[in-house]
Design a protein around this motif. Structure first.
Motif, PDB file in Angstrom:
ATOM      1  N   VAL A 179     -22.866  11.815  19.138  1.00 26.48           N
ATOM      2  CA  VAL A 179     -23.879  11.640  18.098  1.00 26.48           C
ATOM      3  C   VAL A 179     -23.207  11.822  16.748  1.00 26.48           C
ATOM      4  CG1 VAL A 179     -26.116  12.395  17.240  1.00 26.48           C
ATOM      5  CG2 VAL A 179     -25.599  12.577  19.679  1.00 26.48           C
TER       6      VAL A 179
ATOM      7  N   PRO B  47     -30.071  11.026  16.822  1.00 23.71           N
ATOM      8  CA  PRO B  47     -30.260  11.828  18.041  1.00 23.71           C
ATOM      9  C   PRO B  47     -31.441  11.380  18.890  1.00 23.71           C
ATOM     10  CG  PRO B  47     -30.891  13.065  16.086  1.00 23.71           C
ATOM     11  CD  PRO B  47     -30.180  11.845  15.605  1.00 23.71           C
TER      12      PRO B  47
ATOM     13  N   ALA C  19     -29.820   8.873  21.102  1.00 24.71           N
ATOM     14  CA  ALA C  19     -28.908   9.560  22.016  1.00 24.71           C
ATOM     15  C   ALA C  19     -29.688  10.300  23.102  1.00 24.71           C
ATOM     16  CB  ALA C  19     -28.027  10.523  21.235  1.00 24.71           C
TER      17      ALA C  19
END
Length: 535
Positions: free
Chosen positions: A140, A244, A247
């Motif tokens: 990330v 994120p 992710a």
């Protein structure tokens, strides 16, 4: 210089988790949140960690996830790291605070930016290498700048070779990154996923970068509520927040379908996106992250493999760049497809493809013989039968590089281009620039400078003697002749530039000083900085 990509805090809206509602989180996807246990590496900054130089032990954070840190006795002294990490993995179903996407994800925090939120790619590269060496499958990256760095690109490709996905914030400049690239989100490695930001009203965030080819998909990034230090919660905006989310969605998807390759997981996320009219032409997929949509695509039991087409066989001569006209058809209409080329060259050739992960890459043949280009294509579930094209090179010659010299001088605080007459005042600092020189192999260019003529009493020296740009001081009146020797690994060429240094009373007057800049005008382009990507 790199900076973290977050935006200044704004007045907090009413407490909400709009970003959760923006996904189609039906029960079939929510059920898998608890199982997402992949290793995720956060490459972060903004004074995230204060390190006291003692070997680390595993650290459990209040958000409820596991972080493996390389150094210990850590103080979380800003809200940036726990905010991003909370989006990824804050534990849900506990009636406390907020809920992340991957509740059992193992998070490895790697700090390479300093407390001032700046750093360099020379720090990012070992962080990426450390993450991969220690088993991270999802990276990330909420940081970036506008500088292309081949070493960083190679590190990302090395992560791809190890089966790791690389999620990157698209940046917060509100610009088209097809025209003005932003890195690392702009690298074309097949494991990169570039994230734009959307707001609670289902619109592209005003600060978010965009790009039809350079930005893959959008995810929530405006006024995101997440964990902060000391068991508190707060709002931050930025493409750092969108990153994120994607992710975490990948961790959920991979936990449900652990046999997927990393490239298949990437394509499932993109193919499962929810279309949005306002993102058409703004991102590759023209849609927003949709976890349930990706899960549904992954369950397709009737998927048909794409059909690869490497293009026609060709017979050509040396002396030009060749573009491969490859492509693919997918009976199901799946997009995007994964492209990967391999080029087999004649013995002794150093030719290589400029970008092996796009449908139509190019290369420059450097000798006669057969070049065999093989194209492999896959959708998110199936791979096509490889197809090849043979390019036969017969005859022709490789042209020499073409030197292009430009000169300017600095005198009494003013910088001026050297005129066609080539006159400069004595005492001027002269800069010669060959950066626009041309070659079929620009990556191989070697520059060698020499000052072959100067006044007999001059102490002038060209420095440096290698590289695209050199300088010297015209310390005496008279003629100065600069010679450039240029090589590209196959041929060489040279060029000369002469100019005359004149005594101050004979030189042309300096140009007028620039007018004061309008405070409302944007500043002139200057240095850049590596940026964390949150507002």
């Amino acid at each position: 210089m790199i900076v973290a990509l977050e935006l200044p805090g704004t007045a907090a809206p009413p407490v909400s988790l709009w970003q959760r509602d923006s996904f189609d989180l039906r029960s079939d996807s929510v059920a898998f949140f608890r199982g997402a246990i992949l290793g995720i590496a956060l490459l972060l900054a903004v004074g995230i960690l204060t390190l006291y130089g003692v070997r680390a032990k595993p650290l459990f954070l209040s958000a409820g996830f596991f972080a493996l840190i390389s150094l210990a006795f850590i103080v979380l002294d800003t809200g940036y790291f726990p905010h991003v990490a909370g989006i990824l993995g804050a534990v849900g179903n506990n009636a406390v605070g907020v809920s992340g996407l991957a509740w059992q994800a193992k998070i490895m925090a790697l700090k390479f930016l300093d407390e001032g939120a700046t750093g360099t790619t020379s720090g990012a590269i070992p962080a990426i290498e450390y993450a991969i060496a220690n088993g991270a499958k999802i990276l990330v990256n909420s940081w970036g700048d506008s500088n292309l760095n081949p070493a960083l690109s190679e590190a990302i490709l090395a992560a791809d070779a190890q089966g790791a996905l690389f999620f990157a914030a698209a940046g917060n400049q509100g610009r088209d990154t097809d025209e003005n690239p932003f890195y690392p989100a702009g690298y074309d490695s097949p494991n990169v996923v570039s994230l734009a930001s959307i707001d609670a009203d289902d619109s592209l965030s005003s600060f978010s970068n965009f790009g039809r080819l350079s930005v893959d998909i959008a995810a929530p990034g405006g006024e995101i509520l997440s964990t902060k230090p000391n068991e508190t919660y707060g709002y931050i905006s930025g493409t750092s927040m969108a990153t994120p989310y994607a992710a975490g969605a990948a961790a959920v998807l991979w936990s449900r379908f652990p046999d997927l390759s990393h490239r298949q997981a990437r394509n499932l996320l993109l193919q499962g996106s929810a279309p949005r009219a306002y993102l058409q032409g703004k991102t590759l997929m023209g849609g927003t992250l949709d976890v349930a949509g990706a899960l549904l695509v992954a369950r397709d039991d009737e998927n048909q493999a794409p059909i690869a087409n490497a293009g026609p066989d060709l017979t050509l001569e040396l002396g030009s760049r060749i573009t491969l006209h490859g492509g693919a058809a997918d009976p199901d209409g799946d997009q995007p497809l994964i492209y990967e080329w391999e080029l087999v060259v004649p013995p002794g050739s150093l030719s290589r493809l400029d970008s092996p992960y796009v449908p139509q890459p190019s290369f420059v043949p450097d000798r006669e013989g057969e070049y065999v280009a093989t194209l492999r294509v896959a959708d998110s579930l199936s791979e096509a039968v490889p197809d090849s094209a043979t390019i036969t090179i017969a005859g022709g010659v490789l042209p020499p590089p073409v030197p292009v010299l430009k000169a300017k001088f600095r005198f009494e605080g003013n910088t001026t281009a050297v005129s066609s007459e080539g006159g400069v005042p004595v005492g001027a600092v002269v800069t010669v620039d060959a950066g626009d020189s041309q070659s079929l192999f620009p990556e191989n260019l070697l520059y060698e400078w020499s000052l072959i003529e100067k006044p007999s009493d001059s102490a002038a020296q060209l420095s440096p003697s290698e590289g695209a740009v050199a300088q010297f001081t015209a310390d005496r009146a008279g003629i100065y002749t600069i010679r450039l020797h240029l090589e590209d690994g196959y041929n060489e060429n040279h060029a000369e530039l002469s100019l005359s240094a004149l005594a101050a009373e004979d030189a042309a007057p300096p140009p007028p000083a620039p007018a004061p800049q309008d405070p409302a005008s944007p500043p002139a382009a200057g240095g850049c900085s590596l940026q964390p990507v949150a507002r």
